[in-house]
Design a protein around this motif. Structure first.
Motif, PDB file in Angstrom:
ATOM      1  N   SER A  93      29.228   2.421 -19.328  1.00 54.79           N
ATOM      2  CA  SER A  93      28.918   2.273 -20.751  1.00 54.79           C
ATOM      3  C   SER A  93      30.022   1.463 -21.421  1.00 54.79           C
ATOM      4  N   ASN A  94      29.627   0.674 -22.402  1.00 58.87           N
ATOM      5  CA  ASN A  94      30.543  -0.115 -23.237  1.00 58.87           C
ATOM      6  C   ASN A  94      31.158  -1.321 -22.526  1.00 58.87           C
ATOM      7  N   LEU A  95      30.597  -1.709 -21.360  1.00 60.38           N
ATOM      8  CA  LEU A  95      31.032  -2.980 -20.792  1.00 60.38           C
ATOM      9  C   LEU A  95      30.631  -4.113 -21.733  1.00 60.38           C
ATOM     10  N   PRO A  96      31.414  -5.195 -21.756  1.00 61.58           N
ATOM     11  CA  PRO A  96      31.058  -6.307 -22.637  1.00 61.58           C
ATOM     12  C   PRO A  96      29.725  -6.935 -22.256  1.00 61.58           C
ATOM     13  N   ILE A  97      29.045  -7.440 -23.241  1.00 58.43           N
ATOM     14  CA  ILE A  97      27.864  -8.312 -23.134  1.00 58.43           C
ATOM     15  C   ILE A  97      26.597  -7.550 -22.773  1.00 58.43           C
ATOM     16  N   ILE A  98      26.565  -6.904 -21.593  1.00 57.11           N
ATOM     17  CA  ILE A  98      25.301  -6.335 -21.117  1.00 57.11           C
ATOM     18  C   ILE A  98      25.096  -4.917 -21.641  1.00 57.11           C
ATOM     19  N   ARG A  99      23.844  -4.469 -21.530  1.00 56.57           N
ATOM     20  CA  ARG A  99      23.493  -3.142 -22.025  1.00 56.57           C
ATOM     21  C   ARG A  99      24.061  -2.046 -21.122  1.00 56.57           C
ATOM     22  N   ASP A 100      24.125  -0.839 -21.674  1.00 55.97           N
ATOM     23  CA  ASP A 100      24.614   0.314 -20.922  1.00 55.97           C
ATOM     24  C   ASP A 100      23.577   0.745 -19.879  1.00 55.97           C
TER      25      ASP A 100
ATOM     26  N   ASP B 167       0.836  -1.195   0.000  1.00 59.73           N
ATOM     27  CA  ASP B 167       0.000   0.000   0.000  1.00 59.73           C
ATOM     28  C   ASP B 167       0.874   1.249   0.000  1.00 59.73           C
ATOM     29  N   GLY B 168       0.651   2.116  -0.976  1.00 60.30           N
ATOM     30  CA  GLY B 168       1.370   3.377  -1.037  1.00 60.30           C
ATOM     31  C   GLY B 168       2.732   3.312  -1.689  1.00 60.30           C
ATOM     32  N   VAL B 169       3.135   2.135  -2.169  1.00 59.50           N
ATOM     33  CA  VAL B 169       4.463   1.995  -2.772  1.00 59.50           C
ATOM     34  C   VAL B 169       4.364   1.198  -4.065  1.00 59.50           C
ATOM     35  N   ARG B 170       4.754   1.823  -5.175  1.00 59.22           N
ATOM     36  CA  ARG B 170       4.911   1.060  -6.413  1.00 59.22           C
ATOM     37  C   ARG B 170       6.303   1.322  -6.953  1.00 59.22           C
ATOM     38  N   ALA B 171       6.782   0.410  -7.799  1.00 59.46           N
ATOM     39  CA  ALA B 171       8.174   0.482  -8.235  1.00 59.46           C
ATOM     40  C   ALA B 171       8.319  -0.018  -9.664  1.00 59.46           C
ATOM     41  N   SER B 172       9.441   0.335 -10.275  1.00 62.58           N
ATOM     42  CA  SER B 172       9.813  -0.221 -11.575  1.00 62.58           C
ATOM     43  C   SER B 172      11.335  -0.288 -11.648  1.00 62.58           C
ATOM     44  N   PHE B 173      11.825  -1.134 -12.538  1.00 64.61           N
ATOM     45  CA  PHE B 173      13.261  -1.335 -12.715  1.00 64.61           C
ATOM     46  C   PHE B 173      13.740  -0.669 -13.993  1.00 64.61           C
ATOM     47  N   THR B 174      14.916  -0.052 -13.950  1.00 69.11           N
ATOM     48  CA  THR B 174      15.593   0.405 -15.162  1.00 69.11           C
ATOM     49  C   THR B 174      16.973  -0.251 -15.217  1.00 69.11           C
ATOM     50  N   GLU B 175      17.519  -0.366 -16.404  1.00 71.12           N
ATOM     51  CA  GLU B 175      18.800  -1.046 -16.602  1.00 71.12           C
ATOM     52  C   GLU B 175      19.915  -0.303 -15.867  1.00 71.12           C
ATOM     53  N   ALA B 176      20.641  -1.020 -14.995  1.00 70.29           N
ATOM     54  CA  ALA B 176      21.767  -0.428 -14.266  1.00 70.29           C
ATOM     55  C   ALA B 176      23.097  -0.694 -14.952  1.00 70.29           C
ATOM     56  N   GLY B 177      23.157  -1.708 -15.842  1.00 65.31           N
ATOM     57  CA  GLY B 177      24.377  -1.965 -16.597  1.00 65.31           C
ATOM     58  C   GLY B 177      25.537  -2.454 -15.759  1.00 65.31           C
ATOM     59  N   HIS B 178      25.262  -3.070 -14.616  1.00 64.44           N
ATOM     60  CA  HIS B 178      26.315  -3.498 -13.692  1.00 64.44           C
ATOM     61  C   HIS B 178      26.664  -4.968 -13.890  1.00 64.44           C
ATOM     62  N   ILE B 179      25.685  -5.854 -13.736  1.00 75.04           N
ATOM     63  CA  ILE B 179      25.822  -7.260 -14.083  1.00 75.04           C
ATOM     64  C   ILE B 179      24.518  -7.687 -14.752  1.00 75.04           C
TER      65      ILE B 179
ATOM     66  N   THR C  77      18.963  -9.634 -22.429  1.00 71.93           N
ATOM     67  CA  THR C  77      19.643  -8.576 -21.686  1.00 71.93           C
ATOM     68  C   THR C  77      20.971  -8.169 -22.319  1.00 71.93           C
ATOM     69  N   PHE C  78      21.393  -8.836 -23.387  1.00 70.55           N
ATOM     70  CA  PHE C  78      22.686  -8.550 -24.013  1.00 70.55           C
ATOM     71  C   PHE C  78      22.617  -7.266 -24.834  1.00 70.55           C
ATOM     72  N   ASP C  79      23.790  -6.689 -25.049  1.00 69.63           N
ATOM     73  CA  ASP C  79      23.913  -5.495 -25.887  1.00 69.63           C
ATOM     74  C   ASP C  79      24.148  -5.935 -27.334  1.00 69.63           C
ATOM     75  N   HIS C  80      23.088  -5.913 -28.119  1.00 69.13           N
ATOM     76  CA  HIS C  80      23.188  -6.408 -29.501  1.00 69.13           C
ATOM     77  C   HIS C  80      23.813  -5.394 -30.451  1.00 69.13           C
ATOM     78  N   ASN C  81      24.310  -4.286 -29.910  1.00 68.22           N
ATOM     79  CA  ASN C  81      25.124  -3.384 -30.716  1.00 68.22           C
ATOM     80  C   ASN C  81      26.553  -3.897 -30.852  1.00 68.22           C
ATOM     81  N   GLU C  82      26.929  -4.882 -30.038  1.00 72.50           N
ATOM     82  CA  GLU C  82      28.291  -5.414 -30.079  1.00 72.50           C
ATOM     83  C   GLU C  82      28.410  -6.487 -31.159  1.00 72.50           C
ATOM     84  N   GLU C  83      29.451  -6.379 -31.949  1.00 75.53           N
ATOM     85  CA  GLU C  83      29.640  -7.285 -33.087  1.00 75.53           C
ATOM     86  C   GLU C  83      29.769  -8.732 -32.640  1.00 75.53           C
TER      87      GLU C  83
END
Length: 469
Positions: free
Chosen positions: A191-198, A151-163, A295-301
């Motif tokens: 930003s630009n860590l391998p595999i995961i998104r920024d 009650d009184g609390v809602r939440a959402s997640f955004t990408e942290a790019g940590h693991i 969850t991978f960064d598909h901008n990486e070749e």
């Protein structure tokens, strides 16, 4: 509406923040993380057994990511009777399945060792069956989708790019006609860590921000430069016939290293020497990574064009203890990646006891080493290391590559905070109060001064500090 800072206040482990909304019989209480304290054994053991609050007062738990210093006390809460929900991303839930079980296994084995060799019995904080029950409470949620916590609390997640699966948390709090938006950074990546998104900073601003500050007093080497430095360490050590010994977190850092070694070998920048991933947990975690390509960064070749990111001819995963022991009787250059990341437990201790005294070898540090850990003593290049009660001379080279840190540095954290502040401009939420957590005092003090110069209101809570929001 109040926040009590229970863990990771003026230190970097034991992440736990208590959010209270309402009063009297209508008060609701939510935990943000509940991680293990790490460091001096006796001190950490005592702190870990102190519940942040009675479990029957907790109405919900939100978990930012699966690292043990953020998730490691959850089974203890369940063992003590917690019956509510634990909200996390789907990948975090799947990683917790293996990481919490591994944590319980280590505690049980430590208890057996002390009972056998020192005639001392210390009850594990929790056991394997407690981790299984914990998973029954975990609810996996997608990013960028609101969910009602209580009650009184809602939440959402955004990408942290940590693991894999890591998230920053946006919370909207209502108490009568009052409305507040709270952002909890979790651990912010780079930003630009391998595999995961920024990292993706929350877009709509905040009244209050709880922000990590692990590297608040320094900037890292570039991510791209770290790969080249890794190649140089491997080439130099192999040329003198030595081993590269890498203490690495089984989740995240190990997969990043394998990914980069894959790329370096493909480009002909390192010799073809065996790479041993000596960690059952890392083996299982790699399987979880493969389960979550969304969850991978598909901008990486390499992500786009390589079906088996973590499986190429040089890599060998060693699960059995007998296989691990054989590594220390093998000859010739090799790379050994083993947990734990701060060299406080696990198989890396055996490799360091065997290899730290050999000047042909290199100990490669690729992440933060907290105070009072063996990893920190290696970074400080102490002349003698104490491992398993033995004094081992440190003759191996020590190289530190902070470009591999999964934590944002001071410039990256400041940019993340600016983005959150800017996102709130349309609603007038562009003057948030920032509470710095998850950092040692020197880093936090320096970062606070930097942020104040940028117009932020900054507080640095101590353990037990309560603030009204």
């Amino acid at each position: 509406m109040q926040i009590e800072f229970s863990g990771a206040a003026r230190e970097v482990t034991g992440s736990c923040h208590i959010l209270r909304v309402g009063s009297g019989s209508k008060q609701r209480t939510v935990l943000l993380d509940c991680g293990l304290f790490q460091g001096r054994r006796a001190e950490s053991r005592e702190k870990n057994r102190q519940l942040p609050l009675p479990v029957d007062e907790i109405d919900g738990i939100i978990l930012s990511h699966a690292h043990i210093d953020h998730a490691g006390r959850l089974p203890y809460l369940v063992a003590q009777g917690y019956k509510g929900s634990i909200w996390a991303t789907a990948a975090t839930r799947d990683l917790c399945a293996i990481m919490l079980a591994d944590s319980a296994h280590i505690q049980e084995k430590d208890a057996e060792f002390l009972a056998k060799h020192r005639d001392e019995f210390i009850e594990p904080l929790y056991r394997i069956e407690d981790t299984t029950r914990t998973l029954e409470h975990m609810i996996g949620m997608p990013y960028n989708k609101w969910f009602e916590v209580t009650d009184g609390v809602r939440a959402s997640f955004t990408e942290a790019g940590h693991i894999l699966g890591s998230a920053s948390v946006v919370l909207e709090l209502r108490e009568g006609d009052q409305f507040r938006r709270l952002v909890f950074s979790g651990d912010v990546g780079r930003s630009n860590l391998p595999i995961i998104r920024d990292p993706h900073p929350p877009e709509h601003g905040a009244d209050v921000i709880i922000c990590e500050s692990t590297y608040g007093n320094r900037d890292h080497e570039s991510v791209e430069g770290a790969r080249e430095q890794l190649a140089e360490v491997v080439r130099t050590t192999a040329a003198r016939g030595g081993r590269v010994l890498i203490p690495a977190f089984a989740v995240g850092r190990t997969q990043e290293l394998v990914y980069d070694l894959h790329a370096l070998r493909r480009d002909g920048k390192i010799p073809e020497i065996p790479i041993f991933i000596d960690s059952p947990l890392a083996t299982d975690a790699t399987a979880v990574f493969a389960m979550h390509p969304e969850t991978f960064d598909h901008n990486e070749e390499l992500v786009r064009n390589t079906p088996n990111l973590f499986d190429f001819p040089m890599v060998k995963f060693t699960r059995d203890v007998s296989e691990s022991k054989k590594l220390n009787s093998m000859h010739g250059p090799m790379i050994v990646i083993a947990a734990s990341g701060m060299a406080e437990s696990g198989r890396i201790l055996h490799h360091l006891r065997y290899g730290a005294s050999d000047p042909r070898n290199t100990i490669l540090v690729v992440g933060f080493m907290a105070e009072h850990t063996l990893g920190r003593r290696i970074v400080e290049q102490r002349s003698v290391l104490r491992i398993f009660g033995e004094e081992v001379p440190l003759a191996a080279s020590v190289e530190v590559l902070l470009g591999y840190s999964a934590h944002a540095d001071r410039t990256e954290l400041q940019a993340w905070l600016r983005a959150v502040r800017q996102g709130g401009a349309a609603e007038g939420r562009n003057h948030p109060t920032v509470h710095l957590v998850h950092g040692e005092a020197e880093a936090q003090d320096a970062f606070a001064e930097q942020l104040r110069g940028d117009g932020f209101r900054v507080e640095i809570p101590s353990p037990g500090t309560t603030v009204t929001i």
